[in-house]
Design a protein around this motif. Structure first.
Motif, PDB file in Angstrom:
ATOM      1  N   UNK A  28       3.390 -68.576  12.267  1.00 11.19           N
ATOM      2  CA  UNK A  28       3.848 -67.187  12.255  1.00 11.19           C
ATOM      3  C   UNK A  28       2.866 -66.222  12.918  1.00 11.19           C
ATOM      4  N   UNK A  29       1.607 -66.289  12.548  1.00 12.36           N
ATOM      5  CA  UNK A  29       0.639 -65.350  13.113  1.00 12.36           C
ATOM      6  C   UNK A  29       0.504 -65.534  14.619  1.00 12.36           C
ATOM      7  N   UNK A  30       0.408 -66.785  15.055  1.00  6.32           N
ATOM      8  CA  UNK A  30       0.275 -67.055  16.490  1.00  6.32           C
ATOM      9  C   UNK A  30       1.517 -66.595  17.248  1.00  6.32           C
ATOM     10  N   UNK A  31       2.677 -66.785  16.657  1.00  3.01           N
ATOM     11  CA  UNK A  31       3.932 -66.368  17.283  1.00  3.01           C
ATOM     12  C   UNK A  31       3.967 -64.860  17.489  1.00  3.01           C
ATOM     13  N   UNK A  32       3.650 -64.110  16.445  1.00  2.66           N
ATOM     14  CA  UNK A  32       3.706 -62.653  16.540  1.00  2.66           C
ATOM     15  C   UNK A  32       2.616 -62.109  17.470  1.00  2.66           C
ATOM     16  N   UNK A  33       1.458 -62.749  17.477  1.00  2.16           N
ATOM     17  CA  UNK A  33       0.391 -62.327  18.393  1.00  2.16           C
ATOM     18  C   UNK A  33       0.795 -62.574  19.844  1.00  2.16           C
ATOM     19  N   UNK A  34       1.461 -63.683  20.094  1.00  2.00           N
ATOM     20  CA  UNK A  34       1.923 -63.993  21.451  1.00  2.00           C
ATOM     21  C   UNK A  34       2.941 -62.948  21.913  1.00  2.00           C
ATOM     22  N   UNK A  35       3.889 -62.627  21.041  1.00  2.00           N
ATOM     23  CA  UNK A  35       4.910 -61.637  21.388  1.00  2.00           C
ATOM     24  C   UNK A  35       4.276 -60.287  21.703  1.00  2.00           C
ATOM     25  N   UNK A  36       3.278 -59.911  20.899  1.00  2.29           N
ATOM     26  CA  UNK A  36       2.588 -58.636  21.108  1.00  2.29           C
ATOM     27  C   UNK A  36       1.817 -58.651  22.428  1.00  2.29           C
ATOM     28  N   UNK A  37       1.102 -59.736  22.683  1.00  7.00           N
ATOM     29  CA  UNK A  37       0.277 -59.812  23.892  1.00  7.00           C
ATOM     30  C   UNK A  37       1.120 -59.844  25.162  1.00  7.00           C
TER      31      UNK A  37
ATOM     32  N   UNK B 291      10.545 -59.679  25.191  1.00  9.80           N
ATOM     33  CA  UNK B 291      11.839 -59.086  24.872  1.00  9.80           C
ATOM     34  C   UNK B 291      12.706 -60.135  24.178  1.00  9.80           C
ATOM     35  N   UNK B 292      13.760 -59.664  23.525  1.00 10.62           N
ATOM     36  CA  UNK B 292      14.624 -60.576  22.784  1.00 10.62           C
ATOM     37  C   UNK B 292      15.173 -61.690  23.671  1.00 10.62           C
ATOM     38  N   UNK B 293      15.488 -61.352  24.906  1.00 14.28           N
ATOM     39  CA  UNK B 293      16.069 -62.362  25.796  1.00 14.28           C
ATOM     40  C   UNK B 293      15.069 -63.444  26.204  1.00 14.28           C
ATOM     41  N   UNK B 294      13.785 -63.237  25.874  1.00 15.05           N
ATOM     42  CA  UNK B 294      12.760 -64.218  26.234  1.00 15.05           C
ATOM     43  C   UNK B 294      12.559 -65.291  25.165  1.00 15.05           C
ATOM     44  N   UNK B 295      13.107 -65.082  23.973  1.00 11.04           N
ATOM     45  CA  UNK B 295      12.754 -65.914  22.819  1.00 11.04           C
ATOM     46  C   UNK B 295      12.957 -67.403  23.070  1.00 11.04           C
ATOM     47  N   UNK B 296      14.079 -67.774  23.640  1.00 11.90           N
ATOM     48  CA  UNK B 296      14.351 -69.201  23.834  1.00 11.90           C
ATOM     49  C   UNK B 296      13.318 -69.878  24.729  1.00 11.90           C
ATOM     50  N   UNK B 297      12.663 -69.114  25.585  1.00 12.36           N
ATOM     51  CA  UNK B 297      11.711 -69.702  26.521  1.00 12.36           C
ATOM     52  C   UNK B 297      10.375 -70.054  25.871  1.00 12.36           C
ATOM     53  N   UNK B 298      10.069 -69.462  24.705  1.00  8.00           N
ATOM     54  CA  UNK B 298       8.759 -69.735  24.104  1.00  8.00           C
ATOM     55  C   UNK B 298       8.802 -70.152  22.638  1.00  8.00           C
TER      56      UNK B 298
END
Length: 213
Positions: A74-83, A87-94
């Motif tokens: 969870x923490x790594x995921x949210x940090x990646x999104x912040x960095x 966007x929502x449309x990017x989620x499937x790619x990562x």
């Protein structure tokens, strides 16, 4: 779509309101945006009962439902999104970099959802001791086997209800000791009796959405 991403949803609200969310055995990656403000990303909790969620006016929500028992960094995921300012449309790619599943947990949860009736029967079917199964499931999901067994039974019973169904038959068919026991479990998990559920289309819609069991 990544195997650990089982559904997506979105909603927009023009007015301040509230909505009831019921347990579905899943956690969601959610992004909430107020007007033209900065997106707020978070991962929802695994609910043990229905929750009343407050909704701000002029808010947009997009959610990505993760598979039951998924292991989330969870923490790594949210940090990646912040960095990366994702966007929502990017989620499937990562999402696959931060969410995974273990075959032992998938098998255990599938077993619990297949009307085995007890932890002992589930352990025998999986070829492990009851104690081993209890430790594994609690460690990996932060919930006991009883949680998953009871949630699966409740969700299946709730979806089987119709206005012409005899409640005593539903209770018997889904392993409740009697109708009173079923009523208590409905109120515990959903905050509603079976009769009240039949008059709650928003909750019925949630029950029919993808989730556990």
């Amino acid at each position: 779509m990544d195997n650990n991403l089982i559904a997506s949803w979105q909603a927009e609200y023009s007015r301040t309101s509230s909505t009831v969310i019921i347990p579905d055995g899943c956690r969601d990656l959610i992004v909430k945006t107020l007007g033209n403000g900065k997106p707020n990303w978070f991962v929802s909790e695994l609910f043990d009962s229905s929750e009343l969620v407050q909704i701000e006016a002029n808010s947009q929500w997009v959610g990505f439902r993760l598979s039951p028992g998924a292991q989330i960094k969870e923490q790594a995921l949210l940090e990646y999104i912040e960095a990366k300012q994702c966007h929502a449309q990017d989620v499937e790619s990562f999402i696959g970099e931060f969410v995974s599943s273990e075959s032992s947990i998938e098998e255990a949860l599938e077993c619990f959802a297949c009307d085995t009736g007890s932890i002992k029967q589930s352990a025998a079917q999986l070829g492990v001791s009851v104690r081993t199964l209890q430790r594994l499931v609690l460690h990996k999901t932060n919930r006991t086997p009883s949680y998953w067994l009871q949630l699966a039974r409740l969700r299946k019973a709730a979806r089987s209800l119709t206005h012409s169904t005899l409640l005593a038959d539903v209770a018997h068919n889904h392993g409740f000791s009697d109708q009173s026991h079923m009523n208590r479990e409905f109120q515990r998990w959903l905050g509603l009796t079976p009769v009240q559920l039949l008059s709650s289309p928003a909750i019925i819609k949630q029950l029919n959405s993808k989730g556990y069991a």
